[in-house]
Write a protein that holds these residues in place. Structure first.
Motif, short mmCIF file in Angstrom:
data_model
loop_
_atom_site.label_atom_id
_atom_site.label_comp_id
_atom_site.label_asym_id
_atom_site.label_seq_id
_atom_site.Cartn_x
_atom_site.Cartn_y
_atom_site.Cartn_z
N LEU A 1 3.17 44.21 -21.71
CA LEU A 1 2.67 45.48 -21.18
C LEU A 1 3.46 45.92 -19.95
N VAL A 2 3.81 44.96 -19.09
CA VAL A 2 4.63 45.31 -17.92
C VAL A 2 5.97 45.89 -18.38
N SER A 3 6.55 45.28 -19.40
CA SER A 3 7.82 45.80 -19.94
C SER A 3 7.64 47.19 -20.50
N ASP B 1 9.82 49.45 -18.28
CA ASP B 1 11.13 49.61 -18.90
C ASP B 1 11.15 50.55 -20.10
N LYS B 2 10.01 50.78 -20.70
CA LYS B 2 10.00 51.55 -21.95
C LYS B 2 9.34 52.90 -21.76
N GLY B 3 9.83 53.64 -20.79
CA GLY B 3 9.26 54.96 -20.55
C GLY B 3 10.05 56.03 -21.25
N THR C 1 6.23 40.91 -10.67
CA THR C 1 4.90 40.96 -11.27
C THR C 1 4.93 40.38 -12.67
N ARG C 2 3.79 39.78 -13.05
CA ARG C 2 3.68 39.18 -14.37
C ARG C 2 2.52 39.74 -15.17
N SER C 3 1.79 40.67 -14.58
CA SER C 3 0.67 41.27 -15.31
C SER C 3 0.47 42.70 -14.83
#
Length: 641
Positions: A374-376, A380-382, A529-531
């Motif tokens: 979800l962080v990615s 990153d995936k906008g 961040t990890r979450s």
């Protein structure tokens, strides 16, 4: 209760079909053994005939005290063997109590007590012993009935998957129990079973059956399902002093948990709540949709779409929050059209028992996968175009003749694959185009203008000439022809370059803001961040810092700021309106200059007055917000000049 009575009658009919034969054979062997033990001559024909006549009698049973003690023992054993499988005998009955909590109890016929008063040919102390030994087996009989009724009622899926699985495990236990009773029945037929022996053989099952009956009584009284039933089993297991009882309860908990863990697996591995009977400890509010985030200032969707219930299984209590967020992360990714199943290589069947607590490791691994995913997705995936501009910046900044279209195409493909655009089935039809002339020159040639009058700047770069091409498929090509596509490209070139200018201006503006340090702090923290919850936390901290930096958390200061802005707006409005008025009255220059000067001084005095009154307010606020100290000192210094 009607169904229970019908079941009782069927079982009683089946059991009583062999009662006469059991009692007759058992009486003969038992009396023979008893007579031999006392050194008396056996009189089996008389005793057997007597019992046969009694059994054939359809009238009222005689008081048990009318028989010899050995015969009484045989009768009591026969009745107890029936009671052990929930069937009433001749002198042992079932009493049902109806009220707030339905319950039942086995009772001995009063004639057994009256036998104590019959001072004829019986030994009263032995009869008393028979009665007490019979009563000591009653708890096992009552537990069997409670468990059997629970199994019958909970075998329906409407009682929940956990209760259904628990009932299946209990049914297997009851089969073992009934096998034990059948073996005791066989021993009784062979004349090898005394009442003391019956009590002895029932003891190993007594503790286990009573412990399960306690769980069933509480679960039935409180209508527990799912987590409630599992917690009852675990609490009873913790209180069990006997190892065999504890082992049985542990096995029952494991069997009952299997159905629950199947719900848990779908949640932590797929982000789906498959809970048809409302047993899971996570509640889903289907009325909240992701579209509500646009109108909802409190962001209820994220905090309330999925939430924890009050009852949570004890073995999951410490990791419940992690389980909740794991499924929430996967669900958000699903809402974005992404495949959210945890890879098979990282999945494992969840198990509770064992010293290694394997299920904890499985849940933590699933949480880490969901968090990173979800962080990615968010970071990153906008917007693929923004992402493309970032990764292609160096190439686009080159002069037109130095640009590699192949490299731009590969970067575009990368941006499309790593952003939300990958969900678009036609994303592979986009291609890169780089024109060799400026937008003005291209327009001039299309409009048949004198292109010689428009010179391309020497420093023209890819940022000004880049556009997207598209492989238009039939029959869409009827509408979007080559000519129409070229118009799209002209519009895109213009907007693309405008986007570049906008990004440059925003970057320059951010560098010179008071808010810029806070932004950099947040940006640096987001890198580790990890979450998504951490992302939200850092973002909220950034916003709170910005609110304080903009003086929005100090009402007194804000009031003064609003007053200052009001004075500035009045001045601007006056300046605009007076300019029009002055132009129309140019002949009165002297009067105009005097009026304008006086008005400006009035605005200046009002502004300085408000600014001067702001100083003490800032000074007072600096006690709570130290960063206001410098600002208050500066304002006070300006007002003194």
């Amino acid at each position: 209760m009607v169904a229970d009575d019908c079941l009782q009658r069927v079982k009683a009919k089946q059991w009583n079909q062999s009662r006469a034969l059991r009692l007759l054979v058992g009486t003969k062997i038992g009396l023979a053994a008893s007579t031999r033990k006392r050194g008396q001559a056996p009189n089996l024909l008389i005793q057997s005939g007597f019992l046969q006549n009694r059994l054939a009698n359809s009238g009222v049973e005689q008081a048990i005290g009318c028989y010899d003690t050995p015969v009484q023992e045989l009768i009591v054993i026969d009745d107890l063997l029936s009671a052990l499988v929930g069937i009433e005998g001749r002198y042992i009955s079932i009493k049902r109590f109806h009220g707030k909590e339905d319950s039942l109890a086995f009772q001995v016929d009063p004639s057994m007590d009256l036998a104590l008063q019959a001072n004829c040919y019986i030994d009263a102390s032995k009869v008393f012993l028979l009665r007490e030994q019979a009563k000591s087996i009653f708890p096992l009989c009552e537990c069997f009935l409670l468990i059997d009724q629970f199994v019958e009622s909970s075998s329906q899926f409407k009682k929940g998957l956990v209760n259904h699985a628990f009932a299946a495990a209990l049914r297997a236990l009851l089969l073992d129990y009934q096998t034990m009773v059948a073996q005791l029945e066989h021993q009784f037929r062979l004349g090898r079973l005394s009442l003391q022996g019956l009590w002895f053989y029932c003891q190993p099952m007594m503790g286990s059956m009573c412990a399960l009956a306690v769980v069933i009584q509480q679960a039935s009284a409180k209508h527990f399902v799912g987590s409630g039933v599992l917690n009852l089993l675990q609490s009873q297991e913790a209180m069990a002093g006997d190892n065999s009882v504890r082992s049985l309860l542990e096995k029952m908990t494991e069997c009952a948990s299997n159905a629950y863990l199947s719900i848990l697996e779908r949640w932590v591995y797929e982000g789906i709540i498959d809970d048809p009977y409302g047993e899971f400890f996570i509640a889903e509010n289907r009325s909240l949709k992701k579209e509500s985030l646009i109108q909802d200032s409190t962001a209820k969707y994220w905090s309330q779409r999925y939430s924890l219930k009050e009852t949570i299984p004890g073995f999951l209590a410490n990791i419940a929050a992690t389980i909740l967020t794991t499924g929430k992360y996967l669900n958000v990714m699903r809402e974005c059209g992404h495949n959210v199943q945890v890879p098979i290589s990282e999945r494992s069947k969840l198990t509770i028992f064992g010293s290694n607590h394997h299920y904890l490791e499985c849940i933590k691994a699933a949480h880490e996968y969901a968090s990173k995913g979800l962080v990615s997705l968010i970071m990153d995936k906008g917007d693929f175009l923004v992402h493309f501009m970032d990764i292609a910046r160096e190439e686009l900044n080159k002069k037109v003749h130095e640009i590699s279209v192949e490299k731009l195409q590969s970067l575009l493909d990368l941006a499309l694959r790593t952003t939300a655009a990958a969900a678009d089935p036609r994303h592979e039809d986009l291609t890169c185009c780089v024109d060799r002339t400026s937008l003005l020159t291209t327009l001039g040639m299309q409009k048949d203008l004198n292109s010689n009058s428009i010179e391309d700047p020497v420093s023209i770069t890819g940022l000004e000439t880049f556009s997207l091409g598209y492989k238009v498929q039939w029959p869409l090509s009827i509408v979007i022809s080559k000519k129409a596509l070229s118009k799209y490209q002209l519009i895109f070139r213009f907007l693309f370059h405008c986007k570049h200018v906008e990004r440059q201006l925003c970057g320059a503006w951010q560098i010179h803001q008071v808010l810029e340090p806070n932004w950099h702090v947040m940006h640096d923290r987001l890198q580790s961040t990890r979450s998504v919850d951490e992302v939200i936390q850092h973002h909220d901290f950034f916003l709170d810092k910005c609110l304080r930096g903009c003086l929005l958390l100090l009402p007194d200061v804000l009031k003064k700021m609003e007053k200052l802005k009001s004075v500035c707006l009045q001045y601007a409005e006056w300046l605009i309106s007076s300019s029009i008025h002055i132009n129309s009255q140019s002949q009165k220059t002297m009067i105009r200059d005097t009026t304008v000067t006086e008005s400006i001084f009035n605005f200046e005095r009002e502004f300085n007055s408000e600014l001067q009154s702001l100083g003490p307010v800032l000074s007072k606020g600096s006690q709570a917000e130290p960063y206001l100290t410098h600002l208050s000192q500066w304002i006070l210094g300006v007002s003194k000049e």
